[in-house]
Design an enzyme around this catalytic site. Structure first.
Site, PDB file in Angstrom:
ATOM      1  N   ASP A  43      79.010  -7.574   4.408  1.00  0.00           N
ATOM      2  CA  ASP A  43      79.924  -6.905   5.336  1.00  0.00           C
ATOM      3  C   ASP A  43      79.479  -5.448   5.473  1.00  0.00           C
ATOM      4  O   ASP A  43      79.543  -4.681   4.501  1.00  0.00           O
ATOM      5  CB  ASP A  43      81.352  -7.013   4.793  1.00  0.00           C
ATOM      6  N   ALA A  67      77.369  -5.807  15.356  1.00  0.00           N
ATOM      7  CA  ALA A  67      78.272  -4.861  16.005  1.00  0.00           C
ATOM      8  C   ALA A  67      79.641  -5.493  16.144  1.00  0.00           C
ATOM      9  O   ALA A  67      79.786  -6.713  16.077  1.00  0.00           O
ATOM     10  CB  ALA A  67      77.748  -4.478  17.391  1.00  0.00           C
ATOM     11  N   THR A  69      81.749  -6.343  18.849  1.00  0.00           N
ATOM     12  CA  THR A  69      81.393  -6.451  20.278  1.00  0.00           C
ATOM     13  C   THR A  69      82.567  -6.838  21.182  1.00  0.00           C
ATOM     14  O   THR A  69      82.359  -7.017  22.382  1.00  0.00           O
ATOM     15  CB  THR A  69      80.259  -7.490  20.471  1.00  0.00           C
ATOM     16  N   THR A 108      74.383   0.136  24.044  1.00  0.00           N
ATOM     17  CA  THR A 108      74.988  -0.486  25.227  1.00  0.00           C
ATOM     18  C   THR A 108      75.036   0.420  26.456  1.00  0.00           C
ATOM     19  O   THR A 108      75.084   1.654  26.337  1.00  0.00           O
ATOM     20  CB  THR A 108      76.436  -0.913  24.865  1.00  0.00           C
ATOM     21  N   ASP A 109      75.093  -0.203  27.625  1.00  0.00           N
ATOM     22  CA  ASP A 109      75.315   0.513  28.894  1.00  0.00           C
ATOM     23  C   ASP A 109      76.705   1.154  28.920  1.00  0.00           C
ATOM     24  O   ASP A 109      76.944   2.079  29.706  1.00  0.00           O
ATOM     25  CB  ASP A 109      75.168  -0.450  30.079  1.00  0.00           C
ATOM     26  N   TYR A 132      85.069   0.798  22.567  1.00  0.00           N
ATOM     27  CA  TYR A 132      83.802   0.159  22.192  1.00  0.00           C
ATOM     28  C   TYR A 132      82.625   1.099  22.539  1.00  0.00           C
ATOM     29  O   TYR A 132      81.766   1.369  21.691  1.00  0.00           O
ATOM     30  CB  TYR A 132      83.664  -1.183  22.920  1.00  0.00           C
TER      31      TYR A 132
END
Ligand code: NDP
Length: 298
Positions: A43, A67, A69, A108-109, A132
């Protein structure tokens, strides 16, 4: 010969399972060994345990694909999102900096707010709209402050595959169950298959190129609605769906969800194409490959 060890997190996610699929036949497998971890084995929120495992394994490279997500759940679960997407990344980067280890990290975008109307460059200003995105951006900045070189951050967008949960699989399921469907048409981005991203990651892991942020997608600039139409077209052609259903365009207001999303998040991948030995992928070909693998029961 002693093999280089690569410490892989998120091994049971959709990107991790794609890596496992390609690994044995890759060039890199001759010189390197993967140590695969997911939450059931390690973890990432438990910093001490992660440190112990890193000390035991002594990897030359960490590939962080784990991640939190769930973009919408993150809005109400900020602490967990930041603990995995930011604090855990900081811990990995801290260990890497003390142990001459190369860190490859996926982002990420959603670090962008969508106010730009041309593809985002890696150096463009990040300004996340949701928890996020903010947690992933915090992970990027923590990593960069620990590691001055020896890292690569790959930002990607709209990731999908035959594994796990993703938009393509959700659409195929709904298209089987329903007679009509509404899909958001005013958010523009670029789908990316895990197959094309893993191909790039294998190249990066071989080359261990110097630090930096890079972008990777399959080169589209389309809405979720246009993506859904393409999914249906391919699935009917490949015999995965028996018939076409009606798909209607929706505005973001007509499809309320907890997390705000950027209206535009196309990533410019030119820096990546110039830096690494990779070819530009075509989003329609990538989609066909994944739908074919779903149809074949992969
Ligand atoms: P997945 O959600 O499929 O996989 C992530 C994995 O990380 C899961 O197996 C998850 O386990 C695991 N994980 C979650 N929490 C922990 C934890 N505390 N300790 C260890 N492992 C944990 O993600 P993807 O493969 O789709 O995404 C890979 C990367 O790409 C991520 O960094 C993501 O942010 C990024 N990305 C993804 C996009 C997308 O559309 N999916 C778009 C842009 C970037 P479990 O499932 O049990 O929670």
């Amino acid at each position: 010969m002693n093999k280089n060890t690569i410490f892989v997190t998120g091994a049971k996610g959709q990107l991790g399972r794609t890596l496992e699929y390609y690994w044995e036949d890759s060039e890199l497998a001759r010189s390197s060994e993967l140590f695969l971890y997911d939450i059931d084995r390690l973890d990432l929120a438990q910093g001490d345990v992660v440190e112990q495992e890193l000390n035991r394994c002594k990897p030359r490279t960490i590939l962080n694909m784990a991640a939190y997500t769930s973009v919408d759940h993150a809005e109400a679960d900020k602490q967990t999102a930041f603990s995995i997407n930011a604090s855990a990344v900081d811990n990995l980067a801290d260990w890497a900096s003390r142990n001459d280890c190369f860190l490859v990290h996926i982002s990420t975008d959603f670090v962008f707010d969508g106010s730009k109307r041309a593809p985002y460059l890696p150096e463009d200003h990040a300004s996340p709209l949701n928890v996020y995105g903010a947690s992933k951006f915090a992970g990027e900045t923590a990593l960069q402050s620990r590691l001055h070189d020896q890292y690569v951050i790959i930002r990607t967008s709209w990731l999908y595959s035959e594994y796990g949960k993703n938009f393509v699989k959700t659409m195929l399921h709904l298209m089987k169950e329903k007679d009509e469907l509404g899909v958001v048409s005013d958010q523009i981005g670029s789908p990316t298959s895990t197959h094309s991203l893993i191909s790039l990651l294998l190249t990066i892991l071989s080359e261990r190129t110097d630090r930096g942020i890079y972008h990777w997608t399959d080169g589209a600039s389309i809405s979720w609605y246009e993506f859904a139409l393409a999914i249906q077209r391919e699935a009917v052609e490949l015999g995965l769906l028996g018939k076409e259903i009606s798909i209607k365009p929706l505005t973001t207001e007509e499809y309320p969800v907890p997390a705000l999303r950027p209206a535009y998040s196309v990533l410019d991948r030119n820096k990546t194409l110039n830096a690494f030995e990779v070819k530009a992928t075509d989003w329609q070909q990538e989609l066909r490959l994944v739908i074919k693998r779903i149809a074949d029961g992969a």
